[in-house]
Design an enzyme around this catalytic site. Structure first.
Site, PDB file in Angstrom:
ATOM      1  N   GLN A  58       8.750   0.362  -0.480  1.00 49.63           N
ATOM      2  CA  GLN A  58       8.019  -0.777   0.054  1.00 49.63           C
ATOM      3  C   GLN A  58       6.946  -0.278   1.037  1.00 49.63           C
ATOM      4  OE1 GLN A  58      11.794  -1.345   0.180  1.00 49.63           O
ATOM      5  NE2 GLN A  58      11.297  -1.704  -1.940  1.00 49.63           N
ATOM      6  N   GLY A  64       9.035   0.257  -6.832  1.00 56.51           N
ATOM      7  CA  GLY A  64       8.528   0.678  -8.128  1.00 56.51           C
ATOM      8  C   GLY A  64       7.538   1.804  -7.929  1.00 56.51           C
ATOM      9  N   HIS A  65       7.872   2.960  -8.431  1.00 56.87           N
ATOM     10  CA  HIS A  65       6.976   4.107  -8.298  1.00 56.87           C
ATOM     11  C   HIS A  65       6.519   4.553  -9.686  1.00 56.87           C
ATOM     12  CE1 HIS A  65       8.741   5.346  -4.139  1.00 56.87           C
ATOM     13  NE2 HIS A  65       7.979   4.289  -4.092  1.00 56.87           N
ATOM     14  N   ASP A 115       3.203  -0.499  -2.608  1.00 61.70           N
ATOM     15  CA  ASP A 115       2.331  -0.198  -3.745  1.00 61.70           C
ATOM     16  C   ASP A 115       1.105   0.608  -3.328  1.00 61.70           C
ATOM     17  OD1 ASP A 115       4.035  -1.833  -5.355  1.00 61.70           O
ATOM     18  OD2 ASP A 115       3.005  -3.582  -4.553  1.00 61.70           O
TER      19      ASP A 115
END
Ligand code: IMP
Length: 431
Positions: A224, A40-41, A13
């Protein structure tokens, strides 16, 4: 131009989505090489916010080739959902634009179930996984019982693969008092998706090493963060893949010799989702609350609140060494606007001993006390600032101090979630 690997140097993140999107503009091919839909981008383009999980960020641009390499674990249903959503937002995805390694291992329904069962049973000792079946799918890969993408078009082979996999998984299901899976149940579910997914299947290692791509610029997009690496992260509170830059080669089939430059993405502070040690965490603290609120620190994938803390230069120095980072990109500098005082961790104390790295072992890490260097903050707004000179002098000093303590130069500073709010100090594609 240089081929780049972009990796997160903290616990994920770090804002890789925006950076990979920005850098991806100058690349021809964008490759995901590890992880799965646990990533998650978030990418903001004008009024639209795109949330990518499995697809490389290059997918948002029509003139790029996006590749999912063999090092990824692929949930075919999650992929379809993501593609459908993007198509609704006006992005077209064809087999010329997206290629998936035929030898990629699949995440199947029992992987997800096992992930949940284990986490629920672990209680306070849980890892805090994303629940996407990542760990169990990687276990099956190294346990030599995966179903791979190329198996889907060979019914006899698929049955044999499933037989092997379910022999293992049904023992576990029995142990958990859960119904067993039948081969035909999974075969039927896979049939729903086979024609959709198979059109993207290709020998990626051949494609990437093909003469026609010899002079193309490749950007390898890490998922990650380095501290979640299964070997070098804060084990066992890690993900199940190697997240470090060298995985780009083995996770795609491109020779390590073709990787020229490694860019390490670091947030101007630190966050972490899930359980595990976090020496500079700010618990029940006003600054921690500021970082969480201003930085919108909520997980893209699971919506979980992220834990927040000061920038840990000792850890980032360690991950820069492990990754072979050439230059760093500092993100979310603007989130620090208005804070009176800032701290950077430059080492640790434990049992009257000093450390300039994080000693191995979760129990040790829990008792560790950070050593801080204190900095004056700035009250000016840095959102959207596009050159280093225009930043407040205390912000420049903060950036210079990060460079000094992590031992790497800053190539890029990001000052808002928007695509264009970037300070480029050095172009990473140039030698
Ligand atoms: P898993 O990858 O779902 O097995 O989760 C293992 C650990 O990695 C958990 O602490 C997750 O919160 C963390 N994790 C996995 N993917 C990401 C990510 O993309 N960003 C941040 N943390 C992640």
């Amino acid at each position: 131009m240089n081929n780049l690997v972009v990796v997160g140097c903290q616990w994920g993140d770090e804002g890789k989505g925006k950076l990979v999107d920005y850098l991806g503009e100058k690349a021809d091919i964008i490759v995901r090489f590890q992880g799965g839909n646990n990533a998650g981008h978030t990418i903001v383009i004008g009024e639209k916010t795109f949330k990518l999980s499995l697809l490389p960020s290059g997918i948002l641009r029509d003139d790029k080739l996006s590749i999912i390499g063999n090092g990824v674990v692929l949930d075919p249903w999650a992929l379809k959902k993501e593609i459908d959503l993007l198509e609704k937002m006006g992005i077209t995805i064809s087999k010329n634009k997206l290629m998936i390694a035929e030898n990629v291992s699949l995440i199947l329904p029992f992987h997800k179930e096992l992930d949940h069962l284990r986490e629920n049973l672990a209680g306070a000792k849980k890892i805090g996984t994303t629940g996407r079946g990542i760990g169990p799918a990687y276990e099956d890969k190294v346990g030599r019982r995966s179903v791979r993408l190329s198996d889907l078009n060979n019914p006899i082979l698929l049955r044999a693969r499933l037989e092997r996999s379910l022999t293992h998984h049904n023992v576990l299901m029995k142990g958990y008092n859960k119904p067993e899976y039948s081969i035909s149940q999974i075969e039927d579910k896979l049939k729903e998706i086979t024609s959709f997914i198979s059109k993207f299947s290709i020998s990626v290692w051949q494609e990437l090493n093909d003469k026609k791509n010899k002079n193309k610029t490749i950007l390898f997009e890490g998922a990650q963060g380095s501290l979640l690496d299964v070997d070098f992260g804060t084990y066992p509170y890690v993900t199940s893949s190697n997240t470090l830059a060298p995985a780009a080669s083995i996770g795609s089939g491109v020779s390590a010799k073709r990787v020229d430059t490694v860019i390490g993405i670091v947030k101007a502070y630190t966050t972490r989702v899930g359980e595990g040690p976090f020496p500079t965490e700010l618990v029940n603290d006003k600054v921690g609350e500021h970082l969480a609120a201003v930085g919108h620190e909520k997980g893209t994938v699971t919506g979980r609140e992220r834990r927040c803390g000061w920038f840990d230069a000792a850890l980032v120095k360690q991950t820069c060494i492990l990754n072979g980072v050439d230059g760093i990109a500092i993100t979310k500098l603007d989130v620090l606007d208005g804070l009176k005082e800032l701290k950077i961790c430059i080492g640790y104390k434990m049992n009257n001993k000093s450390y300039n790295f994080l000693p191995t072992g979760a129990d040790l890490e829990k008792d560790i006390e950070p050593i801080y260097e204190i900095f004056e903050g700035w009250h000016e707004c840095t959102v959207g600032v596009s050159s280093l000179e225009k930043l407040p002098k205390n912000a420049i000093y903060y950036i210079k101090s990060i460079e000094k303590y992590v031992g790497r130069p800053a190539y890029i500073v990001s000052t808002s979630p928007n695509r264009n709010d970037i300070i480029e100090i050095k172009n990473p594609f140039e030698r």
